[in-house]
Design a protein around this motif. Structure first.
Motif, PDB file in Angstrom:
ATOM      1  N   TRP A 229      -8.204 -14.936  37.606  1.00 52.12           N
ATOM      2  CA  TRP A 229      -8.314 -13.832  38.565  1.00 52.12           C
ATOM      3  C   TRP A 229      -8.896 -12.613  37.876  1.00 52.12           C
ATOM      4  O   TRP A 229      -8.311 -12.104  36.931  1.00 52.12           O
ATOM      5  CB  TRP A 229      -6.952 -13.498  39.159  1.00 52.12           C
ATOM      6  N   ILE A 230     -10.019 -12.131  38.379  1.00 52.09           N
ATOM      7  CA  ILE A 230     -10.649 -10.942  37.800  1.00 52.09           C
ATOM      8  C   ILE A 230     -10.444  -9.794  38.783  1.00 52.09           C
ATOM      9  O   ILE A 230     -10.770  -9.916  39.960  1.00 52.09           O
ATOM     10  CB  ILE A 230     -12.153 -11.184  37.572  1.00 52.09           C
ATOM     11  N   LYS A 231      -9.862  -8.707  38.274  1.00 55.27           N
ATOM     12  CA  LYS A 231      -9.605  -7.573  39.158  1.00 55.27           C
ATOM     13  C   LYS A 231     -10.495  -6.408  38.727  1.00 55.27           C
ATOM     14  O   LYS A 231     -10.472  -6.011  37.566  1.00 55.27           O
ATOM     15  CB  LYS A 231      -8.138  -7.168  39.073  1.00 55.27           C
TER      16      LYS A 231
ATOM     17  N   LYS B   2       5.242  -9.372  35.440  1.00 56.54           N
ATOM     18  CA  LYS B   2       3.856  -9.256  34.976  1.00 56.54           C
ATOM     19  C   LYS B   2       3.825  -8.700  33.558  1.00 56.54           C
ATOM     20  O   LYS B   2       4.424  -7.671  33.278  1.00 56.54           O
ATOM     21  CB  LYS B   2       3.076  -8.352  35.923  1.00 56.54           C
ATOM     22  N   SER B  63      -4.947 -13.189  34.861  1.00 48.09           N
ATOM     23  CA  SER B  63      -5.923 -12.283  35.463  1.00 48.09           C
ATOM     24  C   SER B  63      -6.588 -11.463  34.368  1.00 48.09           C
ATOM     25  O   SER B  63      -6.044 -11.317  33.270  1.00 48.09           O
ATOM     26  CB  SER B  63      -5.250 -11.359  36.486  1.00 48.09           C
ATOM     27  N   THR B  64      -7.777 -10.965  34.664  1.00 48.01           N
ATOM     28  CA  THR B  64      -8.483 -10.116  33.697  1.00 48.01           C
ATOM     29  C   THR B  64      -8.956  -8.859  34.412  1.00 48.01           C
ATOM     30  O   THR B  64      -9.258  -8.888  35.600  1.00 48.01           O
ATOM     31  CB  THR B  64      -9.733 -10.818  33.114  1.00 48.01           C
ATOM     32  N   THR B  65      -9.005  -7.755  33.668  1.00 43.85           N
ATOM     33  CA  THR B  65      -9.573  -6.527  34.226  1.00 43.85           C
ATOM     34  C   THR B  65     -10.012  -5.618  33.090  1.00 43.85           C
ATOM     35  O   THR B  65      -9.460  -5.678  31.992  1.00 43.85           O
ATOM     36  CB  THR B  65      -8.564  -5.787  35.137  1.00 43.85           C
ATOM     37  N   THR B  66     -11.013  -4.790  33.368  1.00 45.31           N
ATOM     38  CA  THR B  66     -11.435  -3.800  32.378  1.00 45.31           C
ATOM     39  C   THR B  66     -10.798  -2.446  32.665  1.00 45.31           C
ATOM     40  O   THR B  66     -11.082  -1.470  31.986  1.00 45.31           O
ATOM     41  CB  THR B  66     -12.967  -3.626  32.391  1.00 45.31           C
ATOM     42  N   ASP B  67      -9.939  -2.386  33.687  1.00 42.01           N
ATOM     43  CA  ASP B  67      -9.395  -1.108  34.133  1.00 42.01           C
ATOM     44  C   ASP B  67      -7.892  -1.038  33.846  1.00 42.01           C
ATOM     45  O   ASP B  67      -7.123  -1.863  34.325  1.00 42.01           O
ATOM     46  CB  ASP B  67      -9.658  -0.967  35.640  1.00 42.01           C
ATOM     47  N   THR B  70      -5.486  -0.718  36.945  1.00 46.66           N
ATOM     48  CA  THR B  70      -5.348  -1.999  37.642  1.00 46.66           C
ATOM     49  C   THR B  70      -4.421  -2.918  36.855  1.00 46.66           C
ATOM     50  O   THR B  70      -3.552  -3.578  37.427  1.00 46.66           O
ATOM     51  CB  THR B  70      -6.732  -2.658  37.796  1.00 46.66           C
TER      52      THR B  70
END
Lengths: 310, 450
Positions: A229-231, B2, B63-67, B70
């Motif tokens: 899952w990419i957010k 999480k 999950s992945t995020t650059t923020d 988030t």
């Protein structure tokens, strides 16, 4: 024999936007709008978004001998869209949407001539696209066209559209299973799957498509990529008009994939491009590559993109 | 629940994820979010982590995020393992230090100071975002120099932060392995600072077994204690954190560092071998094969850990192969389990002293044995340190206080005082050019100093 970045399918529209009406149109009354805009619509916006980002894009579309076709073709020439696959018929092909807006809401009146059919035989061989950006049509002739594109080595990307169909509608599941990337907005994804939550909708769609990018407006994007899952968060921008934001997201996302970037980065570029597009009307704010770079820099985003974009 | 890994695109993140997945049921873990500013690395590590999660049964979402916002939304625990400036920054630190004839080591001495200049502001910014988005979340800092960064976090008022370093529990792990016992059966007494700690007792069923262990040549040769001569370890009568090598063999360490490639250069070479292989498009399509390549790399990396300390040393056993509860992630997951109300644990952590070690201030972050349960983390009373250890700990702590203050005020003068306070630098004629070169080399990370 040449190969282009993107082959685009889907019909043109000419949008007549009656802005700031004193109330909703009703029978027996004349309402005078405060502003009128005549803009190309339909698939035009995504063709423009891709062209502005510098992707070698060819849009296969039919135009007729009518006024509206002429208006859109003139604008296409001004915007520098490739006319190579434009097919000019000697009969009228009128596709018009009147958009009326009042009190922040919008309504539509639409008319379209003729059937929407796949590009003529030989088109795929002629341009040999890396990506086919496929309009959401799942009639048998379109599915055959998609299979031909896949067999020729193209990857397939499709957005969704509003309409009265679900996963159970004949053709829809097969349409999705032919895609590499599917990018509905969250309402479309939920309507298509019957799920009440964007994430559940994405999970169901990702059983059919390797990459599902759900567009969530100000909430950014949620992308399912082979189980991951990419957010992506959206930067805060002043919103003028959200028309064309989804198309511009697709443009940024495809630009990322065409330039060999990873899914995380492509999604980031999609969100940045989409966010820029809502700062002006229609597709007027679809960014060029340099505008996208400037915006990414201002937002402190897209580190790799800024280091490597030529 | 999480769990967020800041620096989740790093090459050690899959090990952490692997460990976390094994404890998922016991900790109530439902999501691991990898956050990194490097999107390409995120995709790579994210794909490996997703494959690990799939093999573990798919109950945990990756999950992945650059923020950061988030990432932190809905987070219960955040682990920070970032390297501001990257491996090139590390090499610059090593080389600048060596060019002035002092130790060029990632966390210890002048190069550790240079890393703190970049790590502290970065982690404080993440902590501020976390406090805004998820104020009840715990922040576990692994970012080096872990003690210094944790001191800065606590000084800035982030009370739900703790510094973790697996080397704090080196004695406990080694003795458990030596006696073939679970780690929890060994009750260790650790005191000192991060990368400068001592274990004075290791009890099994109430009896101190440390003297027997230290008397056993095989025990010393089979653990990181091998970097010290056996008589040195026995004279202390304590397990020595392996980083004490850089103090107790200071000249040898500097000479070894100047002779060949630095550790940063070694790792860069390893990474340059690994990354292109992992990045090949077909490997992303085949995460199982990518994982095999990754674990082979990790064994090579662990095998070369501290090898440069002795030319003829056998490689230290790969930490990736150790049993559950050990190594990089074990402490963090033990901690999560205990804080969630599971089995209370006793473990070495970096926390404010609060009177545990006599002679240090209450606010000083120290590395000390703690008891952790659902009430929180409590350092255990140690009392007075023996002189031999106390003098070294006190002078390095003095350096740490000055460093945190220098970074908070962005003061060059305080930075020079900090390095002069460090026993491995000690002189103005070395400290001044070092500070100037570090500030110039990392201008992009440290901001304006005066």
């Amino acid at each position: 024999m040449r190969s282009c970045d993107v082959l685009l399918t889907g019909e043109y529209y000419c949008d007549l936007i009656f802005a700031d009406l004193p109330g909703p149109p009703r029978l027996g009354a004349e309402l005078v709008a405060r502003d009128l805009a005549v803009l190309p619509g339909g698939t035009y916006n995504i063709a423009l978004a891709l062209t502005r980002l510098g992707l070698d894009t060819h849009w296969a579309a039919d135009f007729g001998s009518d006024l509206f076709s002429g208006l859109v073709l003139e604008q296409a020439a001004r915007d520098g869209l490739s006319p190579m696959l434009f097919n000019r018929l000697d009969t009228p092909l009128r596709r018009v949407t009147s958009v009326f807006s009042s009190g922040g809401d919008r309504g539509f009146l639409t008319y379209g001539d003729g059937a929407i059919v796949p590009p003529p035989a030989g088109t795929l061989a002629r341009v040999r696209p890396t990506w086919l950006l496929q309009t959401f049509r799942f009639e048998p002739e379109w599915l055959a066209f998609m299979r031909e594109a896949r067999a020729g080595g193209a990857k397939l990307f499709a957005d969704c559209r509003g309409g009265d169909f679900t996963l159970e509608t004949p053709g829809v599941r097969e349409f999705l299973s032919l895609l590499d990337v599917f990018s509905p907005n969250e309402d479309e994804a939920m309507a298509l799957t019957g799920m009440q939550h964007p994430k559940k909708a994405a999970a169901q769609l990702s059983e059919l498509v390797p990459i599902v990018a759900i567009k969530r407006g100000a909430a950014g994007a949620l992308v399912a990529d082979c189980g991951r899952w990419i957010k992506v968060a959206a930067p805060q921008v002043p919103v003028k008009d959200t028309t064309g934001a989804g198309d511009t997201f697709n443009g940024g996302f495809l630009y990322g994939l065409c330039s060999g970037r990873c899914t995380e980065e492509a999604a980031e570029l999609g969100v940045l491009a989409g966010s820029l597009s809502v700062t002006d009307y229609g597709a007027l704010a679809a960014p060029t590559l340099s505008a996208l770079k400037k915006f990414a820099g201002e937002q402190g985003r897209g580190k790799m993109f800024l280091e490597t974009a030529s | 629940m999480k769990l967020v890994v800041v620096g989740g695109g790093g090459l050690r993140a899959p090990l952490f994820v692997d460990q976390a997945l094994r404890r998922a049921a016991r900790t109530g873990l439902t999501e691991i979010c990898l956050m990194d500013v490097d999107a390409a690395q995120l995709e790579l590590i994210g794909a490996l982590a997703t494959e690990l999660a799939r093999r573990a049964g798919g109950a945990v979402e990756i999950s992945t995020t650059t923020d950061a916002e988030t990432a932190f939304a809905g987070a219960s625990y955040v682990v920070t393992t970032v390297r501001p400036g990257g491996i090139d920054g590390r090499i610059a630190d090593e080389r600048i230090a060596l060019s002035h004839g002092v130790l060029g080591q990632e966390t210890t001495g002048a190069a550790g100071f240079a890393m703190a200049l970049r790590s502290i502001p970065t982690i404080l910014a993440y902590a501020e975002t976390l406090r805004r988005v998820s104020p009840d979340a715990w922040l576990f800092n692994f970012t080096n120099p872990a003690g210094l960064v944790t001191q800065a976090l606590r000084d800035a008022g982030y009370t739900r932060s703790v510094g973790i370093c697996d080397s704090a529990n080196g004695a406990q792990s080694a003795i458990a392995k030596w006696l073939r016992l679970p780690e929890r059966a060994v009750r260790a007494e650790v005191f000192g600072l991060n990368h400068l700690s001592f274990t004075r007792r290791a009890e099994v069923a109430g009896r101190d077994v440390l003297p027997d262990a230290l008397a056993d040549d095989h025990f010393l040769a089979g653990t990181v204690q091998r970097v010290f001569a056996p008589h040195v370890v026995r004279r202390h009568g304590m397990w020595l954190n392996e980083y004490l090598y850089y103090y107790y063999y200071a000249d040898e360490a500097v000479a070894a560092g100047a002779a060949g490639p630095t550790r940063g250069e070694e790792i860069r070479a390893l990474n340059q071998k690994l990354l292109p292989r992992l990045r090949q498009a077909e490997l992303l399509a085949d995460p199982a094969q990518a994982l095999d390549i990754y674990f082979a790399y990790e064994r090579e990396r662990s095998a070369s850990y501290m090898q440069h300390t002795h030319d003829d040393a056998e490689p230290v056993a790969a930490k990736a192969d150790t049993h559950d509860g050990e190594g990089y992630a074990g402490v963090a997951l033990d901690l999560i389990e205990a804080l969630q109300g599971g089995t209370p644990i006793r473990t070495g952590l970096n926390v404010p002293n609060a009177g545990a070690i006599a002679g240090l201030r209450d606010s000083d972050v120290v590395e000390v044995s703690c008891v952790v349960d659902h009430h929180g983390i409590r350092p255990q009373p140690i009392g007075a340190m023996p002189d031999a250890q106390a003098y070294l700990v006190n002078s390095v702590k003095h350096y740490e206080r000055l460093t945190v203050e220098a970074v908070a005020e962005r003061s060059r003068a305080l930075a020079v005082e900090a390095l002069v306070a460090h026993p491995l630098v000690l002189s103005y004629s070395r400290a001044e050019p070092l500070v100037d070169k570090f500030l110039a080399a990392h201008a992009g990370h440290v901001g304006k100093w005066s």
